[in-house]
Design a protein around this motif. Sequence first.
Motif, mmCIF file in Angstrom:
data_model
loop_
_atom_site.group_PDB
_atom_site.id
_atom_site.type_symbol
_atom_site.label_atom_id
_atom_site.label_comp_id
_atom_site.label_asym_id
_atom_site.label_seq_id
_atom_site.Cartn_x
_atom_site.Cartn_y
_atom_site.Cartn_z
ATOM 1 N N SER A 53 0.841 -1.196 0.000
ATOM 2 C CA SER A 53 0.000 0.000 0.000
ATOM 3 C C SER A 53 0.873 1.241 0.000
ATOM 4 O O SER A 53 2.036 1.201 0.375
ATOM 5 N N ARG A 54 0.276 2.352 -0.388
ATOM 6 C CA ARG A 54 1.013 3.610 -0.478
ATOM 7 C C ARG A 54 0.043 4.751 -0.187
ATOM 8 O O ARG A 54 -1.134 4.522 0.046
ATOM 9 N N LYS A 55 0.549 5.968 -0.219
ATOM 10 C CA LYS A 55 -0.312 7.135 -0.086
ATOM 11 C C LYS A 55 -1.387 7.020 -1.171
ATOM 12 O O LYS A 55 -1.073 6.751 -2.323
ATOM 13 N N GLY A 56 -2.649 7.163 -0.787
ATOM 14 C CA GLY A 56 -3.741 7.042 -1.751
ATOM 15 C C GLY A 56 -4.373 5.663 -1.759
ATOM 16 O O GLY A 56 -5.374 5.448 -2.428
ATOM 17 N N SER A 57 -3.819 4.704 -0.989
ATOM 18 C CA SER A 57 -4.394 3.351 -0.937
ATOM 19 C C SER A 57 -5.553 3.300 0.056
ATOM 20 O O SER A 57 -5.531 3.949 1.091
ATOM 21 N N GLN A 58 -6.537 2.502 -0.301
ATOM 22 C CA GLN A 58 -7.689 2.274 0.566
ATOM 23 C C GLN A 58 -7.431 0.987 1.344
ATOM 24 O O GLN A 58 -7.079 -0.029 0.760
ATOM 25 N N ILE A 59 -7.561 1.052 2.677
ATOM 26 C CA ILE A 59 -7.319 -0.122 3.518
ATOM 27 C C ILE A 59 -8.398 -0.217 4.597
ATOM 28 O O ILE A 59 -9.203 0.704 4.757
ATOM 29 N N ILE A 60 -8.378 -1.314 5.334
ATOM 30 C CA ILE A 60 -9.247 -1.475 6.499
ATOM 31 C C ILE A 60 -8.388 -1.251 7.736
ATOM 32 O O ILE A 60 -7.329 -1.858 7.888
ATOM 33 N N LEU A 61 -8.846 -0.355 8.599
ATOM 34 C CA LEU A 61 -8.147 -0.068 9.846
ATOM 35 C C LEU A 61 -8.931 -0.726 10.976
ATOM 36 O O LEU A 61 -10.133 -0.522 11.095
ATOM 37 N N GLU A 62 -8.237 -1.523 11.775
ATOM 38 C CA GLU A 62 -8.883 -2.182 12.918
ATOM 39 C C GLU A 62 -8.504 -1.404 14.177
ATOM 40 O O GLU A 62 -7.341 -1.350 14.564
ATOM 41 N N LEU A 63 -9.510 -0.784 14.804
ATOM 42 C CA LEU A 63 -9.297 0.052 15.988
ATOM 43 C C LEU A 63 -10.370 -0.256 17.018
ATOM 44 O O LEU A 63 -11.563 -0.208 16.699
ATOM 45 N N ASP A 64 -9.968 -0.585 18.231
ATOM 46 C CA ASP A 64 -10.903 -0.904 19.321
ATOM 47 C C ASP A 64 -11.886 -2.005 18.927
ATOM 48 O O ASP A 64 -13.079 -1.940 19.252
ATOM 49 N N LYS A 66 -13.167 -2.614 16.112
ATOM 50 C CA LYS A 66 -14.056 -2.233 14.995
ATOM 51 C C LYS A 66 -13.215 -2.003 13.750
ATOM 52 O O LYS A 66 -12.060 -1.591 13.834
ATOM 53 N N GLU A 67 -13.832 -2.241 12.591
ATOM 54 C CA GLU A 67 -13.137 -2.013 11.323
ATOM 55 C C GLU A 67 -13.635 -0.732 10.670
ATOM 56 O O GLU A 67 -14.831 -0.449 10.681
ATOM 57 N N MET A 68 -12.688 0.029 10.141
ATOM 58 C CA MET A 68 -13.018 1.280 9.454
ATOM 59 C C MET A 68 -12.414 1.243 8.056
ATOM 60 O O MET A 68 -11.272 0.822 7.884
ATOM 61 N N ASP A 69 -13.172 1.701 7.085
ATOM 62 C CA ASP A 69 -12.697 1.846 5.715
ATOM 63 C C ASP A 69 -11.975 3.191 5.662
ATOM 64 O O ASP A 69 -12.581 4.240 5.914
ATOM 65 N N VAL A 70 -10.660 3.164 5.388
ATOM 66 C CA VAL A 70 -9.884 4.410 5.396
ATOM 67 C C VAL A 70 -9.005 4.539 4.155
ATOM 68 O O VAL A 70 -8.744 3.572 3.454
ATOM 69 N N ILE A 85 7.702 7.501 10.253
ATOM 70 C CA ILE A 85 7.458 8.079 11.564
ATOM 71 C C ILE A 85 5.978 8.366 11.809
ATOM 72 O O ILE A 85 5.535 8.342 12.943
ATOM 73 N N GLU A 86 5.212 8.626 10.746
ATOM 74 C CA GLU A 86 3.792 8.918 10.950
ATOM 75 C C GLU A 86 2.982 8.553 9.710
ATOM 76 O O GLU A 86 3.448 8.712 8.590
ATOM 77 N N ILE A 87 1.766 8.054 9.955
ATOM 78 C CA ILE A 87 0.823 7.766 8.869
ATOM 79 C C ILE A 87 -0.526 8.342 9.277
ATOM 80 O O ILE A 87 -1.004 8.081 10.384
ATOM 81 N N ASP A 88 -1.120 9.141 8.394
ATOM 82 C CA ASP A 88 -2.447 9.703 8.656
ATOM 83 C C ASP A 88 -3.471 9.026 7.751
ATOM 84 O O ASP A 88 -3.176 8.708 6.585
ATOM 85 N N PHE A 89 -4.667 8.834 8.316
ATOM 86 C CA PHE A 89 -5.736 8.121 7.618
ATOM 87 C C PHE A 89 -7.000 8.970 7.593
ATOM 88 O O PHE A 89 -7.316 9.647 8.565
ATOM 89 N N GLN A 90 -7.729 8.897 6.485
ATOM 90 C CA GLN A 90 -9.033 9.552 6.395
ATOM 91 C C GLN A 90 -10.106 8.477 6.378
ATOM 92 O O GLN A 90 -10.096 7.601 5.509
ATOM 93 N N ALA A 91 -11.019 8.544 7.360
ATOM 94 C CA ALA A 91 -12.136 7.594 7.409
ATOM 95 C C ALA A 91 -13.073 7.925 6.251
ATOM 96 O O ALA A 91 -13.447 9.079 6.040
ATOM 97 N N LEU A 92 -13.421 6.903 5.471
ATOM 98 C CA LEU A 92 -14.242 7.111 4.279
ATOM 99 C C LEU A 92 -15.726 6.944 4.594
ATOM 100 O O LEU A 92 -16.108 6.149 5.446
ATOM 101 N N VAL A 93 -16.530 7.707 3.860
ATOM 102 C CA VAL A 93 -17.982 7.627 3.980
ATOM 103 C C VAL A 93 -18.504 7.272 2.593
ATOM 104 O O VAL A 93 -18.160 7.941 1.605
ATOM 105 N N ALA A 94 -19.308 6.218 2.509
ATOM 106 C CA ALA A 94 -19.854 5.787 1.207
ATOM 107 C C ALA A 94 -20.531 6.964 0.514
ATOM 108 O O ALA A 94 -21.304 7.703 1.123
ATOM 109 N N GLY A 95 -20.199 7.170 -0.753
ATOM 110 C CA GLY A 95 -20.820 8.228 -1.550
ATOM 111 C C GLY A 95 -20.177 9.596 -1.402
ATOM 112 O O GLY A 95 -20.460 10.500 -2.177
ATOM 113 N N GLU A 96 -19.294 9.781 -0.413
ATOM 114 C CA GLU A 96 -18.654 11.081 -0.220
ATOM 115 C C GLU A 96 -17.403 11.176 -1.086
ATOM 116 O O GLU A 96 -16.563 10.290 -1.092
ATOM 117 N N MET A 97 -17.291 12.285 -1.826
ATOM 118 C CA MET A 97 -16.106 12.516 -2.652
ATOM 119 C C MET A 97 -14.926 12.866 -1.747
ATOM 120 O O MET A 97 -15.067 13.667 -0.821
#
Length: 193
Positions: A53-64, A66-70, A85-97
């Motif tokens: 995976s790389r910047k721009g890849s869609q993955i599943i994040l497992e936190l507490d 629960k699974e999140m599409d990020v 040193i750091e990776i930032d993730f954006q939680a995705l919402v179906a249908g949101e650009m």
Amino acid sequence: MNTLKVERRNMQTKAKKLRREGFVTGNVFGKELKASIPVQISRQNAEELLKDSRKGSQIILELDGKEMDVLIKDINYDSMKRQIIEIDFQALVAGEMVHSVAEVILLNHDKVLGGIVELDLSEISYRATPDALVDKIEIDLSKMKVGDEIKVKDLAIASDKNIILHTNLEESVVRIVESHMTAVDEEETETEE
């Protein structure tokens, strides 16, 4: 799709200390989250993830539990230590650009004869819904020759109706240029005669 297990980060512990202990820090943010969530990831898991995976890849994040599409939004490296040193993730919402980038990957460099490959763009910027995200664009160089050029408008992503490109369609992505070393060598032989 890759899955990455992360833990909530205790903000009392400094990022430097966590990194010394073998962790990568990060944040999860998104429209449906009340606030961004600071996270920590084992360096080994982070390195394993970034093999595919790389910047721009869609993955599943497992936190507490629960699974999140990020979307992997940003990756910071310490070039001196050759560590993430750091990776930032954006939680995705179906249908949101969402805004993302697709990395340009060149294939078959060795098949290009008599020219030099010049990569003008390493990533293409665009907006799309989660179901239309593209993390990489592979370009096969095997049939390219000196003088050939591929522009953004020539890529499949440019004709995808589900994607809004931010990168200029006329911008050059990759081109094959004549090797100047050959020309210099020829000039030197002519002057010697």
